[in-house]
Design an enzyme around this catalytic site. Structure first.
Site, PDB file in Angstrom:
ATOM      1  N   SER A 128      37.366   3.444 174.559  1.00 53.88           N
ATOM      2  CA  SER A 128      36.557   3.254 173.353  1.00 53.88           C
ATOM      3  C   SER A 128      37.021   4.126 172.191  1.00 53.88           C
ATOM      4  CB  SER A 128      35.081   3.524 173.659  1.00 53.88           C
ATOM      5  OG  SER A 128      34.906   4.802 174.229  1.00 53.88           O
ATOM      6  N   HIS A 179      34.036   8.430 170.194  1.00 55.66           N
ATOM      7  CA  HIS A 179      33.761   7.349 169.251  1.00 55.66           C
ATOM      8  C   HIS A 179      33.941   7.816 167.806  1.00 55.66           C
ATOM      9  CE1 HIS A 179      31.239   4.495 172.005  1.00 55.66           C
ATOM     10  NE2 HIS A 179      32.327   4.960 172.608  1.00 55.66           N
TER      11      HIS A 179
END
Length: 255
Positions: A128, A179
Site C-alpha cells: 500500500s 500510506h
C-alpha cells in the site's frame, strides 16, 4: 486513462510487464506462505517482513521486501487489484525503468518512515505504501502537469485519495506511516520521473490507434451487437469495480 482495453491476460502482461510481474510476485508469495503453507513460505515471510527491530540490526533489505508480502488473501487481492487499476497508465507513460524507480522509491520512503516513526518492534507488510506513491504522482500531475491527465481521471484520483486517506485513519491495523509517507514520496519523486513525458503517451497513442482500427472494420455486421454494453453500466464500470474492491477490503477487516 484507467479503462483497460486489453482483450486477454496475455495481452495485458505484454503491455504492462512490470505491473504484471509485481502482481505475480504477490500471488506466488501468498500461495507459498498462505495457501500452501509451505515451511519455506514462513521462512521467506520472516526474512522479508518489515521488522523495525531487525532493520535496526542492519537488515536493510527489509526496507524493500515488505512491499511484496501481504498479511492474508484479501490484503493481497486488494493491493494487487489497486495496482492493476492504477499502475498500467503510469507504466506506459513513464516507461519500465522510471516506473520501477517510482514504485520502489515510494515504497522505500514509506518503509523508512515506518522504521523511524514506528515503535522498536513494529512489524508490517504490504504494497500500500508503494501504491499510495502512485497516487502521489497522479496528484502531482493534477496540480502541476494538467496536460498529462484528463479531467475525468483527475476527478477519479481525487475521490480515491480522499477515500483512501479516510480509510487509513478509521480502519484498524493500517500502517498509517506507510500510506502518508508513501504518498509524499510519490509526490516528491514525480517531477523527476515525469521529465520529458509528453501529453500523448505511448499508451494513449496505442488506444487512439486501436479505436481507429475498430472503427474501420466493417466485415462483421453483428460486431457491435456482440460488444454492446448498456451505456450506464459501461460509463460507470470502473466506479462499480472500485466500490466492490473497497467493500471487499472493508469487509476483510470486519469479518
Amino acid at each position: 486513462m484507467f479503462i483497460r482495453n486489453e482483450r486477454s491476460i496475455q495481452e495485458f502482461m505484454q503491455s504492462y510487464p512490470v505491473v504484471s510481474t509485481i502482481v505475480i510476485i504477490h500471488i506466488v508469495l501468498w500461495l507459498i506462505q498462505g495457501f500452501l503453507s509451505l515451511p519455506i513460505g514462513n521462512t521467506l515471510f520472516q526474512l522479508g517482513a518489515g521488522s523495525n527491530y531487525h532493520i535496526a540490526q542492519g537488515e536493510y533489505w527489509r526496507l524493500i521486501t515488505p512491499m511484496f508480502f501481504h498479511a492474508g488473501l484479501m490484503h493481497m487481492l486488494f493491493n494487487s487489484f489497486s495496482l492493476v487499476l492504477f499502475g498500467p497508465a503510469l507504466e506506459q507513460m513513464l516507461g519500465k525503468v522510471k516506473f520501477i524507480l517510482a514504485y520502489v522509491g515510494a515504497g522505500v520512503v514509506a518503509n523508512i518512515a515506518s522504521f523511524i516513526l514506528g515503535h522498536a518492534i513494529y512489524t508490517h507488510v504490504g504494497a500500500s505504501g508503494a501504491i499510495f506513491g502512485l497516487f502521489g504522482i497522479y496528484v502531482f500531475m493534477i496540480a502541476f502537469r494538467k496536460h498529462l491527465i484528463d479531467y475525468q481521471s483527475s476527478q477519479m484520483v481525487s475521490v480515491i485519495i480522499v477515500i483512501g486517506l479516510i480509510m487509513t485513519f478509521i480502519r484498524p491495523n493500517i500502517n498509517v506511516y506507510a500510506h502518508i509517507f508513501g504518498f509524499i514520496g510519490g509526490f516528491v519523486i514525480a517531477p523527476l520521473v515525469l521529465q520529458g513525458v509528453r501529453a500523448y503517451s505511448p499508451w494513449q497513442r496505442r488506444r487512439r490507434n486501436r479505436n481507429r482500427d475498430d472503427e474501420g472494420i466493417q466485415f462483421d455486421p453483428n460486431r457491435w451487437k456482440k460488444k454492446r454494453v448498456p451505456s450506464a453500466i459501461k460509463k460507470n464500470a470502473l466506479w462499480i469495480i472500485i466500490v466492490i474492491l473497497a467493500l471487499l477490503g472493508l469487509l476483510s477487516r470486519i469479518l
